[in-house]
Design an enzyme around this catalytic site. Structure first.
Site, PDB file in Angstrom:
ATOM      1  N   GLY A 236      -7.896   6.036   9.810  1.00 51.94           N
ATOM      2  CA  GLY A 236      -6.902   6.168   8.762  1.00 51.94           C
ATOM      3  C   GLY A 236      -6.861   5.005   7.789  1.00 51.94           C
ATOM      4  N   HIS A 237      -6.104   5.187   6.708  1.00 50.27           N
ATOM      5  CA  HIS A 237      -6.038   4.195   5.647  1.00 50.27           C
ATOM      6  C   HIS A 237      -5.437   2.880   6.146  1.00 50.27           C
ATOM      7  CE1 HIS A 237      -2.091   6.194   5.568  1.00 50.27           C
ATOM      8  NE2 HIS A 237      -1.613   5.067   5.075  1.00 50.27           N
TER       9      HIS A 237
END
Length: 368
Positions: A263-264
């Site tokens: 994920g970011h």
């Protein structure tokens, strides 16, 4: 491509025994090996398979009596498994991309591509991209504008690298992998979302969301890129999201299996191993040499220390200190989880015992 037994031994940094002129075109399991294939029998338990095949030469364990196995030549090593990376690399025929840039590829005039490149059909390379020497870019692969990549890039067909990413040397992206897709980041503008309400309530012991009605989600755009160190591999259909403001970071030597999501804003250390279906939530921090087994889930905003090992299916909700082996959902020390599983297997018997005890107590009360 063909090799002699002596050439393979030289590539492995060791010596051959017997006839070094045997010509080989590949490798195979012992029972399936043809006369022009190197039989892989790095443990004595595989020796019986050699008699069932047609191999003239084999990779064997140290001290093996290769002549008694009916072979004309052999390479014997203490740990044959350590030879596999070099051996398979030498025998790998590669992606089959012709040298140069295919006429159907779309390469922006401002892109800089190093010497020895092989750019396949219908590949797309955007403006101001910089790629080092000896790149291989498969058909339909793409690289977005402003991205900088080191030497010996390998992009399999259909792999994607988005814009403004920074990637080191010897990066491998398997088919349909994506580096730099937008992070999954949304907020509600008109009112607090049910998720925010629940999180706030849980901190005060309340487990019911207080927001009524629907909330409309607005995207938080991903302005950060992705930064990847040297010698990183990304498996097929795996994704690394770009950061919101700062970059998502993957350390040198990390290997990521197929269908993995990072994920970011996540930060992954060096020499990390992530097996299939791992999910790493946004802003998680993972130390060096961590091993995450298949289907491990990592919650957002937590830290996993160096040298942690998480067994398959583990769900990690809180910080894990360095050097710990964990298992289960929620993750606990592996020995604790094994004890829990032993006790779970005893539950049916304990339930039967409890029922018998209840019957006995009831009879005693009735006789009262």
């Amino acid at each position: 491509m063909t090799f002699t037994l002596s050439e393979i031994a030289t590539a492995l940094g060791t010596e051959f025994q017997g006839d070094g002129t045997i010509t080989l075109s590949g490798a195979a399991e012992p029972k399936d090996a043809r006369a022009d294939q190197l039989a892989l029998a790095v443990d004595p338990k595989y020796a019986d398979g050699i008699a069932g095949g047609q191999a003239r030469a084999a990779l064997l364990w140290e001290g093996a009596d290769w002549q008694s196995l009916g072979l004309d030549g052999a390479i014997c090593m203490a740990r044959g498994k350590t030879a596999m990376p070099l051996l398979t690399r030498a025998l790998d025929p590669g992606l089959g991309i012709a040298p140069g840039i295919h006429p159907s590829a779309v390469v922006d005039d401002s892109a800089e591509i190093g010497e020895g490149a092989r750019i396949g059909p219908l590949a797309v390379i955007g403006a101001d991209v910089k790629i080092g020497a000896n790149a291989q870019v498969g058909s339909h692969a793409s690289i977005g504008y402003g991205t900088v990549i080191g030497d010996e890039l390998t992009l399999h067909p259909g792999a994607r690298i988005a814009h403004q990413c920074r990637i080191g040397d010897r990066f491998t992206g398997q088919s349909n992998s994506v580096v730099g897709g937008d992070g999954f980041s949304f907020v509600t503008l008109d009112k607090e979302s049910a998720v925010e309400s629940l999180r706030g309530g849980m901190a005060e012991g309340e487990t019911t969301a207080s927001v009524e009605g629907s909330a409309h989600w607005a995207r938080v755009h991903s302005l950060g890129g992705v930064e990847i160190g040297d010698d990183v591999e990304l498996g097929a259909s795996s994704t690394i999201d770009r950061g919101t403001i700062r970059a998502t970071r993957i350390g040198r030597g990390t290997k990521i299996d197929c269908q993995v999501q990072v994920g970011h804003n996540a930060e992954v250390g060096e020499d990390v191993m992530m097996c299939g279906n791992v999910g790493v939530s946004g802003s998680a921090k993972i130390g060096n040499r961590v091993v995450l087994g298949g289907k491990v889930g990592v919650s957002d905003n937590i830290f996993i220390g160096d040298d942690v090992i998480a067994g398959g299916g583990t769900n990690i909700y809180t910080n894990v200190p360095a050097g710990r082996a964990v298992l289960g959902s929620p993750a606990v020390k592996i020995e604790t989880e094994m004890a829990i599983r032993r006790e779970l297997r005893r539950l049916p018997r304990l339930a039967d015992t409890l029922r018998e005890l209840q019957k006995t107590v009831t009879k005693l009360v009735d006789k009262g």
